[in-house]
Write an enzyme that holds these catalytic residues in place. Structure first.
Site, PDB file in Angstrom:
ATOM      1  N   ASP A  66      26.523  47.191  41.452  1.00  0.00           N
ATOM      2  CA  ASP A  66      26.896  45.803  41.724  1.00  0.00           C
ATOM      3  C   ASP A  66      27.768  45.697  42.972  1.00  0.00           C
ATOM      4  O   ASP A  66      28.223  46.712  43.519  1.00  0.00           O
ATOM      5  CB  ASP A  66      27.606  45.190  40.509  1.00  0.00           C
ATOM      6  CG  ASP A  66      28.725  46.067  39.943  1.00  0.00           C
ATOM      7  OD1 ASP A  66      29.119  47.038  40.611  1.00  0.00           O
ATOM      8  OD2 ASP A  66      29.186  45.779  38.843  1.00  0.00           O
ATOM      9  N   ASN A 135      35.162  42.378  28.516  1.00  0.00           N
ATOM     10  CA  ASN A 135      34.339  41.434  27.731  1.00  0.00           C
ATOM     11  C   ASN A 135      32.967  42.038  27.386  1.00  0.00           C
ATOM     12  O   ASN A 135      32.075  41.329  26.950  1.00  0.00           O
ATOM     13  CB  ASN A 135      34.160  40.118  28.496  1.00  0.00           C
ATOM     14  CG  ASN A 135      33.450  40.301  29.832  1.00  0.00           C
ATOM     15  OD1 ASN A 135      33.053  41.412  30.194  1.00  0.00           O
ATOM     16  ND2 ASN A 135      33.281  39.224  30.573  1.00  0.00           N
ATOM     17  N   HIS A 137      30.946  43.542  29.598  1.00  0.00           N
ATOM     18  CA  HIS A 137      29.941  43.531  30.665  1.00  0.00           C
ATOM     19  C   HIS A 137      29.623  44.952  31.142  1.00  0.00           C
ATOM     20  O   HIS A 137      30.456  45.841  31.109  1.00  0.00           O
ATOM     21  CB  HIS A 137      30.299  42.571  31.812  1.00  0.00           C
ATOM     22  CG  HIS A 137      31.376  42.984  32.749  1.00  0.00           C
ATOM     23  ND1 HIS A 137      32.217  42.079  33.352  1.00  0.00           N
ATOM     24  CD2 HIS A 137      31.751  44.190  33.236  1.00  0.00           C
ATOM     25  CE1 HIS A 137      33.048  42.718  34.152  1.00  0.00           C
ATOM     26  NE2 HIS A 137      32.787  43.994  34.101  1.00  0.00           N
ATOM     27  N   GLU A 142      27.484  39.568  32.706  1.00  0.00           N
ATOM     28  CA  GLU A 142      28.481  38.944  31.844  1.00  0.00           C
ATOM     29  C   GLU A 142      27.845  38.544  30.504  1.00  0.00           C
ATOM     30  O   GLU A 142      26.617  38.477  30.391  1.00  0.00           O
ATOM     31  CB  GLU A 142      29.043  37.701  32.554  1.00  0.00           C
ATOM     32  CG  GLU A 142      29.741  37.993  33.889  1.00  0.00           C
ATOM     33  CD  GLU A 142      31.144  38.575  33.754  1.00  0.00           C
ATOM     34  OE1 GLU A 142      31.411  39.329  32.790  1.00  0.00           O
ATOM     35  OE2 GLU A 142      31.983  38.282  34.620  1.00  0.00           O
TER      36      GLU A 142
HETATM   37  C1  GLP Z   1      33.963  45.917  37.252  1.00  0.00           C
HETATM   38  C2  GLP Z   1      32.601  46.472  37.561  1.00  0.00           C
HETATM   39  C3  GLP Z   1      32.015  47.158  36.355  1.00  0.00           C
HETATM   40  C4  GLP Z   1      33.045  48.092  35.768  1.00  0.00           C
HETATM   41  C5  GLP Z   1      34.227  47.299  35.275  1.00  0.00           C
HETATM   42  C6  GLP Z   1      35.273  48.124  34.548  1.00  0.00           C
HETATM   43  O1  GLP Z   1      33.901  44.663  36.687  1.00  0.00           O
HETATM   44  N1  GLP Z   1      31.695  45.492  38.008  1.00  0.00           N
HETATM   45  O2  GLP Z   1      30.840  47.839  36.728  1.00  0.00           O
HETATM   46  O3  GLP Z   1      32.488  48.819  34.727  1.00  0.00           O
HETATM   47  O4  GLP Z   1      34.797  46.723  36.439  1.00  0.00           O
HETATM   48  O5  GLP Z   1      36.300  48.483  35.404  1.00  0.00           O
HETATM   49  P1  GLP Z   1      37.373  49.605  35.086  1.00  0.00           P
HETATM   50  O6  GLP Z   1      36.620  50.887  35.080  1.00  0.00           O
HETATM   51  O7  GLP Z   1      38.358  49.540  36.220  1.00  0.00           O
HETATM   52  O8  GLP Z   1      37.961  49.282  33.763  1.00  0.00           O
END
Ligand code: GLP
Length: 240
Positions: A66, A135, A137, A142
Site C-alpha cells: 500500500d 481495526n 485492516h 479498512e
Molecule cells: C499501516 C499499514 C498496514 C500496517 C499497519 C500496522 O496502516 N498500511 O499495512 O499493517 O499500519 O502498523 P504497525 O505495524 O506500525 O502497527
C-alpha cells in the site's frame, strides 16, 4: 493456520528465516512486503543475512501492499521512503524489480490496474508479509472492504488516521486517502505471514483468528487461506 509465539527477537528471526528460506528455494521469488513498525525487525535481519552472504535479492521481485496518496514519493513518511531506508538501499535488489504504488499517480485507476497486471505478469506473489491495523485492516483494506476487492483507492478511517498520524509532523499532514492491494490480491499469494506485536493488538488478533470471518474484521479472511503463518509476540497473543 500455523501460529508461532515468541519474544520479539524470536518473532523477527522467524519472519526473516521464512523470507530467507523462500528466496533460497526460489531465487526469483516474488515477495509481497508491508510497512509499519511490525516488520522492521524482519528487514533488519534480512539486511544482516545479506551482509553475511546468506541471502541474495539479485533476482527477487517485490510488491508493496500500500501507499498513501497525495504526498511526494520522496516524503519521509511515504512507504516508498520506508522501504528504501529499511531494506532496498542495503541489499542487492535490482531497482527494476521493485514495485511500489505511487503516492501521486496521474491516474489512480491506471495505477491500480497496472499494479495488478504487474503482479500477474510475475506469476503472482510467493510470500506476502502482513501487519495488522488496530481495526483489523490488512494493507489499507479498512473494515467493510469486500473480500473480492483488487488494488483500489481507499478513504482512510478516523481510527487509522489517528493510529498513523504519529508518523507525520502533525495530524493534519496525515493523508486521508491511500491505495492498497485488495483483499483478493492478498489472498492470491501462495503463502502469507501475518505478524502482530504488542498488547494493543491482542483483542483484534483474537477477533481475526478466532472470531467469525467477516468484512468487519478484514484480517479474519485469512482463516480461509490454506497457507498462513501467524507470528505473534506474547503480548499480541495474550487473549488467544
Ligand atoms: C499501516 C499499514 C498496514 C500496517 C499497519 C500496522 O496502516 N498500511 O499495512 O499493517 O499500519 O502498523 P504497525 O505495524 O506500525 O502497527
Amino acid at each position: 493456520m500455523d501460529i508461532f509465539i515468541g519474544d520479539e527477537r524470536a518473532c523477527d528471526e522467524r519472519g526473516a528465516q521464512e523470507f530467507a528460506k523462500q528466496i533460497s528455494s526460489k531465487p526469483a521469488s516474488v515477495l509481497g512486503l508491508a510497512t509499519g513498525s511490525t516488520p522492521e525487525g524482519i528487514y533488519e535481519r534480512l539486511v544482516d543475512k545479506y551482509k553475511a552472504g546468506q541471502v541474495s535479492f539479485a533476482s527477487v521481485k517485490t510488491f508493496n501492499l500500500d501507499e498513501y496518496l497525495g504526498i511526494p514519493i520522496n516524503h519521509v513518511s511515504s512507504y516508498s521512503y520506508y522501504m528504501y531506508d529499511k531494506l532496498f538501499n542495503h541489499v542487492d535488489i535490482q531497482k527494476d524489480n521493485i514495485n511500489l504504488l505511487c503516492p501521486c499517480p496521474n491516474s489512480i485507476d491506471k495505477e491500480c490496474m497496472d499494479f495488478e497486471a504487474a503482479i500477474k505478469a510475475c506469476g503472482g506473489i510467493d510470500l506476502q508479509i502482513l501487519g495488522l491495523g488496530p481495526n483489523g485492516h490488512i494493507g489499507f483494506n479498512e473494515p467493510g472492504t469486500p473480500f473480492e476487492s483488487t488494488t483500489h483507492l481507499v478513504e482512510l478511517t478516523e481510527s487509522t488516521i489517528q493510529a498513523n498520524s504519529r508518523f507525520f509532523e502533525s495530524p493534519d499532514q496525515m493523508p486521508r486517502q491511500a491505495i492498497t492491494m485488495g483483499i483478493k490480491t492478498i489472498m492470491q499469494a501462495q503463502r502469507i505471514i501475518l505478524m502482530a506485536k504488542g498488547q494493543k493488538k491482542a483483542q483484534i488478533i483474537k477477533e481475526a483468528l478466532t472470531g467469525p470471518v467477516t468484512t468487519r474484521v478484514p484480517a479474519s479472511v485469512l482463516q480461509l487461506h490454506p497457507n498462513v503463518l501467524v507470528i505473534l509476540d506474547r503480548q499480541a497473543a495474550a487473549m488467544l
